[in-house]
Design a protein around this motif. Structure first.
Motif, PDB file in Angstrom:
ATOM      1  N   LYS A 132       0.811  -1.220   0.000  1.00 17.21           N
ATOM      2  CA  LYS A 132       0.000   0.000   0.000  1.00 17.21           C
ATOM      3  C   LYS A 132       0.846   1.273   0.000  1.00 17.21           C
ATOM      4  N   LYS A 133       2.136   1.139  -0.260  1.00 15.17           N
ATOM      5  CA  LYS A 133       2.973   2.327  -0.387  1.00 15.17           C
ATOM      6  C   LYS A 133       2.689   3.023  -1.715  1.00 15.17           C
ATOM      7  N   VAL A 134       2.832   4.349  -1.734  1.00 10.35           N
ATOM      8  CA  VAL A 134       2.557   5.141  -2.931  1.00 10.35           C
ATOM      9  C   VAL A 134       3.858   5.790  -3.386  1.00 10.35           C
ATOM     10  N   ARG A 135       4.122   5.728  -4.673  1.00  6.36           N
ATOM     11  CA  ARG A 135       5.305   6.398  -5.222  1.00  6.36           C
ATOM     12  C   ARG A 135       4.925   7.271  -6.398  1.00  6.36           C
ATOM     13  N   LEU A 136       5.761   8.281  -6.648  1.00  3.08           N
ATOM     14  CA  LEU A 136       5.590   9.159  -7.808  1.00  3.08           C
ATOM     15  C   LEU A 136       6.562   8.703  -8.881  1.00  3.08           C
ATOM     16  N   LEU A 137       6.035   8.453 -10.071  1.00  2.25           N
ATOM     17  CA  LEU A 137       6.855   7.995 -11.192  1.00  2.25           C
ATOM     18  C   LEU A 137       6.544   8.837 -12.420  1.00  2.25           C
ATOM     19  N   MET A 138       7.595   9.324 -13.074  1.00  2.00           N
ATOM     20  CA  MET A 138       7.412  10.106 -14.301  1.00  2.00           C
ATOM     21  C   MET A 138       8.443   9.674 -15.329  1.00  2.00           C
ATOM     22  N   ARG A 139       7.978   9.456 -16.558  1.00  2.00           N
ATOM     23  CA  ARG A 139       8.841   9.084 -17.668  1.00  2.00           C
ATOM     24  C   ARG A 139       8.723  10.126 -18.786  1.00  2.00           C
ATOM     25  N   GLN A 140       9.820  10.298 -19.522  1.00  3.99           N
ATOM     26  CA  GLN A 140       9.792  11.181 -20.682  1.00  3.99           C
ATOM     27  C   GLN A 140       8.947  10.546 -21.798  1.00  3.99           C
ATOM     28  N   SER A 141       8.219  11.370 -22.516  1.00  3.24           N
ATOM     29  CA  SER A 141       7.258  10.858 -23.508  1.00  3.24           C
ATOM     30  C   SER A 141       7.943  10.078 -24.620  1.00  3.24           C
ATOM     31  N   ARG A 142       9.036  10.587 -25.179  1.00  8.02           N
ATOM     32  CA  ARG A 142       9.645   9.961 -26.351  1.00  8.02           C
ATOM     33  C   ARG A 142      10.577   8.817 -25.988  1.00  8.02           C
ATOM     34  N   THR A 143      11.439   9.039 -25.032  1.00 10.70           N
ATOM     35  CA  THR A 143      12.453   8.031 -24.689  1.00 10.70           C
ATOM     36  C   THR A 143      12.008   7.076 -23.591  1.00 10.70           C
ATOM     37  N   LEU A 144      10.931   7.427 -22.853  1.00 11.20           N
ATOM     38  CA  LEU A 144      10.446   6.647 -21.706  1.00 11.20           C
ATOM     39  C   LEU A 144      11.481   6.561 -20.578  1.00 11.20           C
ATOM     40  N   LYS A 145      12.464   7.448 -20.610  1.00 10.48           N
ATOM     41  CA  LYS A 145      13.466   7.505 -19.547  1.00 10.48           C
ATOM     42  C   LYS A 145      12.831   8.036 -18.268  1.00 10.48           C
ATOM     43  N   ILE A 146      13.170   7.420 -17.145  1.00  9.07           N
ATOM     44  CA  ILE A 146      12.615   7.846 -15.857  1.00  9.07           C
ATOM     45  C   ILE A 146      13.271   9.155 -15.429  1.00  9.07           C
ATOM     46  N   CYS A 147      12.459  10.154 -15.148  1.00 12.75           N
ATOM     47  CA  CYS A 147      12.985  11.448 -14.710  1.00 12.75           C
ATOM     48  C   CYS A 147      12.596  11.772 -13.275  1.00 12.75           C
ATOM     49  N   ALA A 148      11.724  10.957 -12.658  1.00  9.36           N
ATOM     50  CA  ALA A 148      11.377  11.109 -11.242  1.00  9.36           C
ATOM     51  C   ALA A 148      10.845   9.781 -10.732  1.00  9.36           C
ATOM     52  N   ASN A 149      11.335   9.370  -9.560  1.00  8.54           N
ATOM     53  CA  ASN A 149      10.907   8.093  -8.984  1.00  8.54           C
ATOM     54  C   ASN A 149      11.193   8.127  -7.486  1.00  8.54           C
ATOM     55  N   HIS A 150      10.175   8.412  -6.700  1.00  6.17           N
ATOM     56  CA  HIS A 150      10.378   8.476  -5.253  1.00  6.17           C
ATOM     57  C   HIS A 150       9.087   8.128  -4.524  1.00  6.17           C
ATOM     58  N   VAL A 151       9.233   7.697  -3.277  1.00  6.95           N
ATOM     59  CA  VAL A 151       8.097   7.330  -2.429  1.00  6.95           C
ATOM     60  C   VAL A 151       7.429   8.603  -1.910  1.00  6.95           C
ATOM     61  N   VAL A 152       6.108   8.589  -1.878  1.00  5.84           N
ATOM     62  CA  VAL A 152       5.354   9.723  -1.326  1.00  5.84           C
ATOM     63  C   VAL A 152       5.357   9.591   0.193  1.00  5.84           C
ATOM     64  N   LEU A 153       5.950  10.582   0.866  1.00  5.68           N
ATOM     65  CA  LEU A 153       6.052  10.581   2.313  1.00  5.68           C
ATOM     66  C   LEU A 153       5.041  11.545   2.916  1.00  5.68           C
ATOM     67  N   ALA A 154       4.592  11.217   4.126  1.00  7.52           N
ATOM     68  CA  ALA A 154       3.629  12.088   4.798  1.00  7.52           C
ATOM     69  C   ALA A 154       4.247  13.426   5.160  1.00  7.52           C
ATOM     70  N   SER A 155       5.574  13.470   5.286  1.00  7.64           N
ATOM     71  CA  SER A 155       6.261  14.702   5.668  1.00  7.64           C
ATOM     72  C   SER A 155       6.532  15.637   4.490  1.00  7.64           C
ATOM     73  N   THR A 156       6.283  15.181   3.268  1.00  8.69           N
ATOM     74  CA  THR A 156       6.533  16.016   2.090  1.00  8.69           C
ATOM     75  C   THR A 156       5.503  17.142   2.002  1.00  8.69           C
ATOM     76  N   THR A 157       5.978  18.342   1.655  1.00  4.34           N
ATOM     77  CA  THR A 157       5.102  19.511   1.554  1.00  4.34           C
ATOM     78  C   THR A 157       5.140  20.067   0.142  1.00  4.34           C
ATOM     79  N   LEU A 158       3.965  20.180  -0.479  1.00  8.88           N
ATOM     80  CA  LEU A 158       3.860  20.826  -1.792  1.00  8.88           C
ATOM     81  C   LEU A 158       3.713  22.326  -1.604  1.00  8.88           C
ATOM     82  N   GLN A 159       4.541  23.079  -2.316  1.00 14.50           N
ATOM     83  CA  GLN A 159       4.489  24.533  -2.248  1.00 14.50           C
ATOM     84  C   GLN A 159       4.228  25.102  -3.634  1.00 14.50           C
ATOM     85  N   GLU A 160       3.391  26.119  -3.690  1.00 15.00           N
ATOM     86  CA  GLU A 160       3.098  26.750  -4.971  1.00 15.00           C
ATOM     87  C   GLU A 160       4.311  27.538  -5.450  1.00 15.00           C
ATOM     88  N   HIS A 161       4.665  27.329  -6.712  1.00 13.07           N
ATOM     89  CA  HIS A 161       5.826  28.019  -7.265  1.00 13.07           C
ATOM     90  C   HIS A 161       5.528  29.509  -7.415  1.00 13.07           C
TER      91      HIS A 161
END
Length: 242
Positions: free
Chosen positions: A105-134
């Protein structure tokens, strides 16, 4: 004058004859061309089937996402902050996903590039993570995370930008919902761990009590045996005949 008229008449007749025969010749030429094309077409379409030189087989490729449920799948552009250059660098454009493992039941964030499918982000979603508006944008979010996209765990500062405010808000809602679920699971795991630790302590105390009781009984038996050993034996009286 009569001679001139005869010449004109004969010239007109010759022109008529030529014009009347020209279409026939063109038709004959066209017909011949069609016949030749038909012959070439019959020759080319043999109906033979040519077997491929190399037979390719289907190969199943594992993406690592087979045992995960997709909570979010949306297009975005990702940036990573370069500490050495003190600037944002683009990581790629592609689909960002929130994936939940079916067992842990762990949740992770995964993102791949559209053309190459190369992974550009791969990390576990932690309760301590804070999203801030740019700053200066209501379509982008910034956060810190220990990322594993390059094969080694590394603390990264990410910025993700979406095409619309609605998409950005959808990402934030899904991200925070995953955090809440992770937080609840952590609390349950802690309660289960505490309960297990308490049970082990109880079993340990009971085991020690039994050992102590057995030791007491053993000591009492030993002491009783020692007393019997130290007790003087009574001598039997012998009668002497008269």
């Amino acid at each position: 004058m009569a001679g001139v008229e005869e010449k004109d008449v004969s010239g007109v007749e010759e022109e008529k004859a030529t014009s009347s025969t020209a279409p026939d010749a063109a038709a004959a030429t066209a017909g011949g061309g069609e016949e030749e094309a038909g012959k070439h077409g019959d020759e080319e379409d043999t109906g033979a089937q040519i077997a491929p030189i190399v037979k390719l087989q289907e190969v199943s490729i594992s993406t690592g996402e087979e045992n995960e449920d997709v909570l979010l799948d949306i297009k975005a552009k990702l940036y990573r902050f370069d500490k050495d250059g003190t600037q944002w660098k683009e990581r790629g454009v592609g689909q960002v996903k929130l994936l939940q493992h079916q067992q842990t039941k762990k949740v992770r964030l995964l993102m791949r590039q559209s053309r190459t499918l190369k992974i550009c982000a791969n990390h576990v979603v932690l309760a301590s993570t804070t999203l801030q508006e740019h700053a200066g944008s209501d379509k982008a979010w910034v956060w810190h995370a220990p990322d594993y996209s390059d094969g080694t765990l590394k603390e990264e500062l990410f910025c993700i930008r979406f095409g619309s405010i609605e998409s950005a808000q959808k990402f934030k809602d899904a991200f925070e919902s995953a955090q809440e679920e992770v937080s609840l699971k952590s609390e349950k795991d802690e309660e289960a761990a505490d309960a297990t630790a308490g049970l082990l302590d109880k079993l340990k105390v009971e085991g020690e009590s039994k050992d102590e009781a057995a030791a007491v009984v053993g000591n009492e038996a030993t002491q009783k045996k020692d007393k019997e050993t130290k007790r003087p034996k009574k001598k039997k009286k012998t009668q002497v005949g008269t």
